[in-house]
Enzyme design. Structure first.
Site: not given
Ligand code: CTP
Ligand code: CA
Length: 226
Positions: A33-36
């Site tokens: 995942a990405n950080r968001s």
């Protein structure tokens, strides 16, 4: 209280917005995942709805509350996000604020991957996800009048934003510096620069809600002039 939906500057306009990260499964217990946080994308959805737009918010896994007055479609992966965006088209405006995972595991494992005791990690083969912004921005039939992307960068902000604008067929890129020391990631404030083919507009540091409201004003003006 009754909300006079058709009174706003975006009344009669449909907008599809992506927000949050995507999760790309590796096995039943792990993902990429990405950080968001989804804060900026959700704030835009809320501001657009308040301006009278008919909003579909395609949203990855986030923990923040859903904004009121918008249709929310929850997805997990980039491919699901693309499908949900396509299903929400045609629309007058597309705003891609999600932090889409660039890669997913090639072939997921049905069972949890176990350590085999050798001390060697498993080889993980990655494959590139579809680019949702580029798919929409470069589409011929039924392209939204306005296609807006984001560029979260840690270096060469304007140069990277300009190349994304061109490559993805976008009309505007909201560029921001997300270096850890800025506190933008997960925080409530944002310092953005709006990049179009005509130039760069520097915005002051604003709350994510204020950035959303200002972006909505830019969109309303641009649709009116079109
Ligand atoms: N984006 C998208 N689908 C992807 C990747 C990115 O729709 N698979 C969108 C994002 O929502 C954002 C814009 O494209 O609006 C820029 O995302 P970014 O990650 O900065 O661009 P990338 O092309 O993935 O480039 P980078 O190598 O910098 O990550
Ligand atoms: Ca990316």
């Amino acid at each position: 209280a009754h909300f006079a939906r058709n009174a706003g500057p975006l009344s009669g306009r449909s907008i599809v917005i992506t927000s949050g990260p995507t999760h790309e499964p590796i096995d039943p217990v792990r993902y990429i995942a990405n950080r968001s946080s989804g804060k900026q994308g959700h704030a835009i959805a809320e501001a657009a709805a308040k301006a009278g737009a008919d909003v579909t918010l395609v949203c990855g896994p986030v923990t923040i509350p859903e904004p009121g007055g918008v249709k929310v479609v929850r997805v997990e992966t980039a491919r699901e996000m693309l499908d949900a965006v396509k299903a929400a088209l045609p629309a007058d405006v597309a705003i891609m604020a999600a932090a889409v995972a660039d890669w997913r595991a090639e072939g997921t494992f049905g069972q949890k991957i176990k350590k085999d005791g050798s001390g060697k990690p498993p080889a993980l083969k990655l494959t590139e996800n579809p680019d949702i912004l580029a798919t929409v921005g470069n589409s011929d039939a039924g392209r939204p009048k306005l296609v807006i992307g984001f560029a979260a960068e840690t270096q060469n902000l304007i140069e990277n934003a300009r190349s994304k604008l061109a490559r993805k067929g976008a009309d505007m890129i909201v560029a921001n510096d997300v270096s850890p020391e800025t506190g933008v990631m997960g925080g409530d404030a944002n310092t953005v620069r709006l990049v179009t083919k005509d130039g760069v507009e520097d915005w002051p540091t604003l709350s994510k809600q204020e950035v959303a409201e200002r972006l909505v004003a830019v969109i309303a003006k641009s649709l009116k002039e079109a």
